[in-house]
Design a protein around this motif. Sequence first.
Motif, PDB file in Angstrom:
ATOM      1  N   GLY A  18       0.820  -1.200   0.000  1.00  0.00           N
ATOM      2  CA  GLY A  18       0.000   0.000   0.000  1.00  0.00           C
ATOM      3  C   GLY A  18       0.852   1.248   0.000  1.00  0.00           C
ATOM      4  O   GLY A  18       1.959   1.260   0.561  1.00  0.00           O
ATOM      5  N   GLU A  19       0.339   2.306  -0.620  1.00  0.00           N
ATOM      6  CA  GLU A  19       1.060   3.576  -0.721  1.00  0.00           C
ATOM      7  C   GLU A  19       0.151   4.703  -0.285  1.00  0.00           C
ATOM      8  O   GLU A  19      -1.039   4.732  -0.636  1.00  0.00           O
ATOM      9  CB  GLU A  19       1.535   3.812  -2.159  1.00  0.00           C
ATOM     10  CG  GLU A  19       2.350   5.080  -2.339  1.00  0.00           C
ATOM     11  CD  GLU A  19       2.845   5.251  -3.768  1.00  0.00           C
ATOM     12  OE1 GLU A  19       3.614   6.189  -4.023  1.00  0.00           O
ATOM     13  OE2 GLU A  19       2.449   4.423  -4.625  1.00  0.00           O
ATOM     14  N   GLY A  20       0.701   5.631   0.499  1.00  0.00           N
ATOM     15  CA  GLY A  20      -0.068   6.768   0.973  1.00  0.00           C
ATOM     16  C   GLY A  20       0.761   8.024   1.020  1.00  0.00           C
ATOM     17  O   GLY A  20       1.971   7.980   1.265  1.00  0.00           O
ATOM     18  N   LYS A  21       0.107   9.149   0.763  1.00  0.00           N
ATOM     19  CA  LYS A  21       0.770  10.448   0.782  1.00  0.00           C
ATOM     20  C   LYS A  21      -0.042  11.404   1.642  1.00  0.00           C
ATOM     21  O   LYS A  21      -1.271  11.331   1.693  1.00  0.00           O
ATOM     22  CB  LYS A  21       0.890  11.010  -0.635  1.00  0.00           C
ATOM     23  CG  LYS A  21       1.683  10.129  -1.589  1.00  0.00           C
ATOM     24  CD  LYS A  21       1.730  10.719  -2.979  1.00  0.00           C
ATOM     25  CE  LYS A  21       2.492   9.799  -3.937  1.00  0.00           C
ATOM     26  NZ  LYS A  21       2.536  10.350  -5.309  1.00  0.00           N
ATOM     27  N   GLY A  22       0.674  12.303   2.320  1.00  0.00           N
ATOM     28  CA  GLY A  22       0.001  13.261   3.178  1.00  0.00           C
ATOM     29  C   GLY A  22       0.918  14.386   3.594  1.00  0.00           C
ATOM     30  O   GLY A  22       2.130  14.370   3.328  1.00  0.00           O
TER      31      GLY A  22
END
Length: 321
Positions: free
Chosen positions: A180-184
């Motif tokens: 999984g990949e997430g940006k913030g």
Amino acid sequence: MSSKAARILFSASSKRPCRPTNSLSSCRRYSTPTRLPNNDLRRIAEQQGFANAVAQSEHFPNLMTPDALLDLHESKTFSPNRHTPYSNTVIVRNNPSMFRVAREIELGERDNDAVVVDEIESSTDAMKPIKFLHLPSSELQKLYRAQVIRYVKQQTGKGKIERYSVLIVVGNGRGLLGLGEGKGADFPSAVAKAFPQAVRNMDYVERYEDRTVWTEMENKFGSTRIILRPRPVGFGLACNPIIHEVFKVAGIKDASAKVWGSRNPYQVMKAVVRMLLPGHMPTLMGNGIGGEGRTMEKGREMRSAMEIERDRGRRIVPLHT
């Protein structure tokens, strides 16, 4: 013979049935049954089907009666007004978990007629992606994790704006693996996006003897080229640090790997996960049944042993000694 007797005799003879001498069928009338039109047959079939449905519906619950488990919502009823002559019922909220309430009713912790809104699930935390996963929180805490973090700073007139990007690999250490990949704007928000995505993407990795990969594999992702090789019992993991972490999460204990080209952690992690997950064609096997692989399927994940056996029509027997 008098005239009165002659009239009586004539009337009696006129009432006798006639017996024609030409043909018997001319006096007897036969009626053949006529076939009903298609519309009538269709209407009769529909009526029979409706009658059968009504008979079967007696075994289903009556939805017009209130149920403590299914009617978990708060509603508001609007009476008829000048706009409409009908009364309308609108569901305002349906947050409580019916499965949690069912467990409470079964354990006797809640009355069947009492409907109480769960304060935890009715808050804003209930809308987070982590709440919609198919695993309970106790199972999520047991999963192994490996993550790669990178952040950038954008220089503006008002200062520097930081953005974080997180790539997470999760698994149970027994063949289950997901990416999984997430940006913030900060690290916690990026992890909150990446972790649920990785859990939803989990799939089983085909392992030989539950310890190593089935065959030697080669893959190229961007400018990163990776070769994975199976190893005997007790060999351990001799590979890139990122691949080492992915192997530990997936439950692979004996394997070696070599990385050429770009050793960007992001690229390496994506490439090795794509090689391990089901669907990718192993090296020198083409489509798995002796032919070349399709051009449109280039870059797919590793094909499982069961899929290759199904295409070949015969069982794969390991030849390792």
